[in-house]
Design a protein around this motif. Structure first.
Motif, short mmCIF file in Angstrom:
data_model
loop_
_atom_site.label_atom_id
_atom_site.label_comp_id
_atom_site.label_asym_id
_atom_site.label_seq_id
_atom_site.Cartn_x
_atom_site.Cartn_y
_atom_site.Cartn_z
N ARG B 259 0.84 -1.20 0.00
CA ARG B 259 0.00 0.00 0.00
C ARG B 259 0.88 1.25 0.00
NH1 ARG B 259 -3.66 -1.27 5.05
NH2 ARG B 259 -1.63 -2.16 5.60
N GLY B 260 0.51 2.18 -0.87
CA GLY B 260 1.24 3.44 -0.93
C GLY B 260 2.50 3.41 -1.78
N LYS B 261 2.87 2.23 -2.27
CA LYS B 261 4.04 2.15 -3.15
C LYS B 261 3.69 2.70 -4.53
CE LYS B 261 6.86 -0.32 -0.45
NZ LYS B 261 8.19 0.12 -0.04
N ARG B 262 4.69 3.24 -5.21
CA ARG B 262 4.45 3.79 -6.55
C ARG B 262 5.08 2.89 -7.61
NH1 ARG B 262 5.97 9.60 -7.59
NH2 ARG B 262 4.10 9.67 -8.88
N ILE B 263 4.24 2.43 -8.51
CA ILE B 263 4.69 1.51 -9.56
C ILE B 263 4.73 2.27 -10.89
CG2 ILE B 263 4.29 -0.71 -10.70
CD1 ILE B 263 4.46 -1.00 -7.67
N GLY B 264 5.85 2.25 -11.54
CA GLY B 264 6.00 2.93 -12.83
C GLY B 264 5.69 2.00 -14.00
N ILE B 265 4.95 2.52 -14.98
CA ILE B 265 4.68 1.79 -16.22
C ILE B 265 5.42 2.55 -17.33
CG2 ILE B 265 2.89 0.98 -17.82
CD1 ILE B 265 2.56 -0.25 -15.06
N PRO B 266 6.54 2.01 -17.80
CA PRO B 266 7.36 2.75 -18.78
C PRO B 266 6.73 2.69 -20.18
CG PRO B 266 8.39 0.65 -18.24
CD PRO B 266 7.14 0.71 -17.43
N ARG B 267 6.39 3.88 -20.70
CA ARG B 267 5.64 3.89 -21.96
C ARG B 267 6.48 3.38 -23.14
NH1 ARG B 267 6.40 9.73 -21.28
NH2 ARG B 267 4.54 9.66 -19.97
N GLU B 268 7.81 3.49 -23.03
CA GLU B 268 8.66 3.05 -24.15
C GLU B 268 8.67 1.53 -24.33
OE1 GLU B 268 9.58 5.19 -21.83
OE2 GLU B 268 9.82 7.07 -22.93
N TYR B 269 8.14 0.80 -23.34
CA TYR B 269 8.12 -0.66 -23.49
C TYR B 269 6.92 -1.11 -24.33
CZ TYR B 269 11.97 -1.40 -20.27
OH TYR B 269 13.21 -1.41 -19.69
N ARG B 270 6.06 -0.14 -24.69
CA ARG B 270 4.94 -0.50 -25.57
C ARG B 270 5.46 -0.44 -27.00
NH1 ARG B 270 1.27 1.74 -22.70
NH2 ARG B 270 0.63 -0.22 -21.79
N VAL B 271 6.11 -1.49 -27.45
CA VAL B 271 6.83 -1.45 -28.72
C VAL B 271 5.91 -1.80 -29.89
CG1 VAL B 271 9.09 -1.95 -27.73
CG2 VAL B 271 7.60 -3.84 -28.39
N ASP B 272 6.33 -1.38 -31.07
CA ASP B 272 5.59 -1.68 -32.30
C ASP B 272 5.45 -3.19 -32.45
OD1 ASP B 272 5.42 0.95 -32.87
OD2 ASP B 272 7.06 0.97 -34.34
N GLY B 273 4.26 -3.60 -32.84
CA GLY B 273 4.05 -5.02 -33.12
C GLY B 273 3.92 -5.87 -31.88
N MET B 274 3.73 -5.22 -30.71
CA MET B 274 3.57 -6.01 -29.49
C MET B 274 2.23 -6.74 -29.55
SD MET B 274 4.33 -4.86 -25.69
CE MET B 274 2.97 -4.33 -24.77
N PRO B 275 2.23 -8.06 -29.34
CA PRO B 275 0.96 -8.80 -29.42
C PRO B 275 -0.04 -8.25 -28.40
CG PRO B 275 2.83 -10.30 -29.23
CD PRO B 275 3.36 -8.92 -29.00
#
Lengths: 95, 493
Positions: B259-275
């Motif tokens: 609880r209260g931890k911050r999780i980062g979602i890195p947008r650059e990992y959404r690569v072209d052609g990702m299933p």
């Protein structure tokens, strides 16, 4: 930059890997493919950036400059393909 | 208790402590499972006699009340670890017949803790590969199967992943230079942890790329990874890059509270052609962490795209230097020489027949990028880009991010033999989500989260702050609990 067959031969020799002449065209093609892929790095602005040498900001450990181990020639030689009289043996290197 | 080989480390440890089972029984169950799993080609050097002796010693230790958490636990060891008196050849022909006179620090630590060695595990040659196809033993095979096709267990720690997934051992050691623990874990529905660079000693681990290599545990659960890392980690005067830090009790960090931890979602990992399936899994993982009370935020790691080309400069450069030692003089194989062959022919013939094609390729690329005239253009530039990649992570953590969530692999396990051998770059793309972490020296863990529509396991990975494996494992535990991944491969082998 692109690697010619001659350069592929030179790289193979520097790596001390025997490559048949017949295999050089394919080798040059593969190496070029990989180098082409690496060329993406030229898009990055690296002005003023120091090349990284280690990931952890820590000073390498120091110790007294003394011998810490040794005296085990049999163990050192036990895996040698050719060892004689306490030495590694290799083909003749002096004419 | 039936099928003792299917136990986790934690359950086996508790059963051993209660006297409900002996290490000898656990070990026999694993040896029988290995005996019946030749088709997986996971174990490549068996050490059954040694295992029985070690199990007997562990049982005496447990009876004497002197057990450590890994005492009596049967494990497999990736071939890349030197184990005294046991063939250790990093799946390479060039080390045929090599039997170390010394012990790697990691395996030494595990034996000191009372773990039992079942044998050596298959891998890609010198840990170079993502499919376990470049091995002098032939490929290890994934216990997961679709339509009768044999799949890769991933690489390079493919034998370790296959053995853990098929319950041939309770856990295994792996090494991760560009994803070689996490990717095979994801392909086999198991857990794989790459520790912070310097957390675990590299002494006695046959080197690939010394600034990137790091050993870690491959297990059935997050808790087991915590227990096993505690036994593997240590300071080490034999490895000047190994950190002199106390080893915390990683299991004690598993509170299940983020609880209260911050999780980062890195947008650059959404690569072209990702299933779409991978994307959906990633979003599902983010939801699980949010539901557990963490705050999930989008972040940017702007140099992500350049990690792969930087890696494929730096790793081969270091490898070409490290592997110069295989010269047919001090250990391993020497080629048969012709009349009049001198020492240069000996080197060149030995290395040509001793190294497989992928290792030769990386040797030559490494030699090229380090050669006069290209050193600055390739090697130094790659090291500067590496500094920027690390800075991306430093910035994210400085902004208060506690952990980063990303897919482990761009696909599920693929069929053996499906990589185009004439296009090595295609194979390198498998490492797109994993190499960043090695370049930055950070800890990361892959956790099985779901199955794709063919019924194959998929994993997500979490990245943590340096030397905070306890916190990272706690995040992973929450993900593991929420995902509730319990699927096992149907036994066909």
């Amino acid at each position: 930059m692109s690697i010619t067959e001659d350069e592929a031969r030179k790289v193979a020799h520097l790596s001390r890997i025997a490559v048949d002449d017949a295999a050089l065209p394919a080798l040059a093609r593969e190496l070029n493919g990989i180098l082409h892929f690496m060329e993406q790095l030229n898009e990055v602005d690296v002005t003023g950036v120091e090349p990284m040498t280690g990931v952890t900001p820590m000073r390498l450990k120091r110790r007294e400059d003394v011998v810490t181990t040794g005296g085990m020639p049999e163990k050192i030689l036990s895996n040698a393909p050719d060892a004689r009289e306490g030495f590694f043996a290799v083909p003749k290197v002096v004419e | 208790m039936s099928e003792l080989n299917r136990l986790t480390i934690a359950d086996a440890r508790d059963a051993l402590a209660r006297g409900e089972v002996t290490s000898a029984e656990l070990t026999e169950a694993c040896l029988a499972a290995i005996e019946g799993a030749g088709a997986l080609n996971a174990f490549v050097h068996g050490t059954a006699d040694r295992a029985r002796d070690m199990a007997a010693a562990a049982d005496r230790r447990i009876r004497a009340g002197e057990a450590a958490p890994m005492t009596g636990i049967p494990i497999g060891v990736k071939d890349v670890f030197c184990v005294k008196g046991v063939p250790s050849q990093a799946a390479s022909r060039i080390l045929e017949g090599f039997t170390p006179e010394y012990e790697s620090t990691v395996t030494g630590n595990l034996w000191d803790a009372g773990a039992v060695m079942l044998g050596k595990l298959n891998q890609d040659e010198f840990a170079m590969g993502s499919a376990n196809e470049s091995s002098c033993y032939g490929p290890a095979v994934n216990p997961w199967k679709v339509d009768g096709r044999k799949l890769t267990p991933g690489g390079s720690s493919g034998g370790s992943a296959a053995a853990v997934a098929a319950d041939l051992c309770l856990a295994a050691t792996g090494t991760d230079t560009g994803g070689s623990i996490r990717q095979p874990a994801a392909f086999t529905g198991t857990v794989g942890l790459k520790p912070t660079y310097g957390r675990v000693s590299r002494w006695g681990v046959i080197a690939y790329a010394s600034s990137l290599d790091q050993a870690g545990p491959m297990t059935k659960t997050v808790r087991d990874a915590a227990i096993m890392l505690g036994a593997m980690a240590s300071g080490d005067p034999q490895d000047s890059t190994c950190a002199d830090r106390p080893v915390p009790d990683y299991e004690a960090a598993l509170s299940g509270d983020i609880r209260g931890k911050r999780i980062g979602i890195p947008r650059e990992y959404r690569v072209d052609g990702m299933p779409p399936e991978i994307d959906a899994l990633w979003q599902q993982g983010a939801r699980m962490l949010r539901d557990a009370g963490a705050e999930v935020v989008d972040i940017s790691l702007p140099h992500t795209k350049y990690a792969l080309p930087a890696y494929y400069v730096i790793a081969p450069a270091e490898a070409s230097s490290n592997l110069a030692r295989y010269d047919g003089v001090r250990y391993g194989r020497r080629a048969k020489l012709g009349q009049g062959d001198g020492i240069t022919e000996m080197y060149e013939k030995t290395r040509a027949e001793g190294f497989g094609p992928e290792v030769q390729r990386r040797m030559m690329i490494g030699t090229y990028v380090l050669s006069a005239g290209f050193y600055d253009a390739y090697y130094n530039r790659a090291r500067k880009v590496r500094a920027l990649i690390k800075r991306d992570f430093d910035d994210a953590f400085a902004d208060g991010i506690d952990a980063i969530l990303a897919p482990t692999t761009p696909s599920a396990a693929f069929p053996l033999g499906s990589l185009d051998q004439s296009d090595p770059v295609q194979a390198y793309l498998n490492d797109v989500f994993t190499v960043t972490l090695n370049l930055a020296g950070l800890p990361g863990i892959s956790v099985p989260v779901g199955l794709d529509k063919q019924g194959l396991p998929l994993g997500l990975q979490l990245f943590g702050r340096p030397f905070e494996e306890g916190d990272l494992l706690n995040h992973a535990l929450v993900l593991e609990r929420a995902a509730g991944f319990v699927a096992k491969p149907d036994r066909w082998w």
